[in-house]
Motif scaffolding. Structure first.
Motif, mmCIF file in Angstrom:
data_model
loop_
_atom_site.group_PDB
_atom_site.id
_atom_site.type_symbol
_atom_site.label_atom_id
_atom_site.label_comp_id
_atom_site.label_asym_id
_atom_site.label_seq_id
_atom_site.Cartn_x
_atom_site.Cartn_y
_atom_site.Cartn_z
ATOM 1 N N MET A 192 0.989 -1.091 -0.066
ATOM 2 C CA MET A 192 -0.017 -0.095 -0.035
ATOM 3 C C MET A 192 0.920 1.498 0.095
ATOM 4 S SD MET A 192 -2.929 -1.284 0.128
ATOM 5 C CE MET A 192 -4.291 -0.157 0.644
ATOM 6 N N GLY A 193 1.876 1.340 0.612
ATOM 7 C CA GLY A 193 2.748 2.420 0.509
ATOM 8 C C GLY A 193 3.090 3.224 1.694
ATOM 9 N N SER A 194 2.807 2.619 2.692
ATOM 10 C CA SER A 194 3.064 3.405 4.043
ATOM 11 C C SER A 194 3.339 2.278 5.213
ATOM 12 C CB SER A 194 1.968 4.125 4.876
ATOM 13 O OG SER A 194 2.189 4.670 6.023
ATOM 14 N N THR A 195 4.618 2.050 5.289
ATOM 15 C CA THR A 195 5.208 1.195 6.280
ATOM 16 C C THR A 195 4.092 0.929 7.517
ATOM 17 O OG1 THR A 195 7.349 0.782 5.581
ATOM 18 C CG2 THR A 195 6.983 0.246 7.865
ATOM 19 N N ALA A 196 4.241 2.293 8.331
ATOM 20 C CA ALA A 196 3.472 2.259 9.656
ATOM 21 C C ALA A 196 2.167 1.873 9.699
ATOM 22 C CB ALA A 196 3.403 3.718 10.335
ATOM 23 N N LEU A 197 1.416 2.534 8.550
ATOM 24 C CA LEU A 197 -0.111 2.235 8.276
ATOM 25 C C LEU A 197 -0.259 0.585 7.927
ATOM 26 C CD1 LEU A 197 -2.523 3.944 8.813
ATOM 27 C CD2 LEU A 197 -2.450 4.403 6.237
ATOM 28 N N SER A 198 0.676 0.008 7.248
ATOM 29 C CA SER A 198 0.557 -1.288 6.874
ATOM 30 C C SER A 198 0.613 -2.176 8.071
ATOM 31 C CB SER A 198 1.624 -1.898 5.684
ATOM 32 O OG SER A 198 1.189 -1.062 4.519
#
Length: 282
Positions: A192-198
């Motif tokens: 998805m493109g965001s480490t923290a959010l994933s």
């Protein structure tokens, strides 16, 4: 650190997350992208916007005012040392800048507090576009917008979601083999493109597991604490800088770790004692 200090730190962190989300949304144009310029840092795949810098500058100022003895390490402006033996903050003002810069509404604000040895004390990950704020304090469980959350109760990876991220613009060693084995098990992978959010999707029970090839405290440490406080298993328990990380719901942890060990360079066992993070110098 006292319980009162940790509670105060979490309160300030949540307030900053709210401000950051408003700022990120408010600086977007028609859609989810910035109105200002996009500039290169180390490479064309490593970019920064005025919003990244504005958010980190404000967050640093507030943290320095409220906790003057504590250190700060940020994505854009590096390390500001605290007093010896003090905890330090880790900040990623816009985790997923490439998405943000291209008008894709999947990025996050990430803020955490670490003990002197690098182990996490609190974490906040905020999604500006969905109005979600994930929080955790060590030993206090994980929450989403104030409501307790737990990792999923799945017993198999098959039929469920596995989150991962590229290492910037490139896949990491073992990633292709891991994806192939997940495909064989009919496990759906999302990048998805965001480490923290994933990573926090594991905490919310939306993803059965998540993996990254290069752990960086600024965007990984807060999410790691949130996921483990939600009951997820981490391998290793606390990665060194640039070491791979696997998070998995308890019921699929053994299966995920078997795949992990056969495809990616293995790290220490998940119950090892946390070690110092060795923050990257800038």
């Amino acid at each position: 650190m006292t319980e009162h200090e940790l509670e105060r730190a979490l309160q300030v962190a949540v307030e900053l997350a709210g401000w950051a989300c408003e700022t990120i949304r408010g600086t977007s144009g028609t859609g989810a992208g910035p109105t200002g310029p996009v500039r290169e840092k180390a490479s064309p795949a490593d970019i920064v916007t005025d919003t990244d810098e504005k958010v980190e500058t404000h967050v640093r100022a507030v943290l320095r005012r409220e906790f003057p003895d504590w250190g700060i390490h940020g994505e854009e402006y590096g390390t500001q040392e605290g007093t010896p033996g003090a905890p330090h903050w880790v900040i990623d003002p816009v985790d997923g800048t490439t998405n943000y810069a291209h008008g894709l509404g999947w990025c996050s604000f990430s803020l955490g507090l670490a003990a002197p040895d690098g182990s996490p004390l609190l974490g906040v990950v905020a999604d500006p576009w969905r109005g979600e704020v994930f929080t955790a304090a060590l030993g206090g469980g994980a929450h989403l917008n104030g409501t307790p959350i737990r990792a999923a109760g799945h017993r198999t990876l098959t039929g469920h979601v596995f989150m991962t991220e590229w290492a910037a613009h490139a896949h990491w060693p073992g990633m292709d083999a891991l994806l192939a084995k997940l495909a064989d098990r009919h496990c759906t992978v999302r990048v998805m493109g965001s480490t923290a959010l994933s990573l926090v999707q594991v905490a919310a029970g939306r993803a059965a597991a998540a993996a990254i090839g290069e752990f960086h405290p600024v965007d990984g440490l807060p999410a790691l604490l949130i996921a483990t406080e939600a009951g997820a298993v981490a391998m290793p328990r606390l990665p060194a800088y640039d070491e791979p990380l696997l998070l998995a719901a308890p019921g699929v942890a053994a299966q995920a770790q078997d795949l992990w060990r056969t495809t990616v360079k293995p790290g220490p066992e998940p119950d090892r004692k946390p070690q110092s993070q060795g923050l990257r110098p800038r």
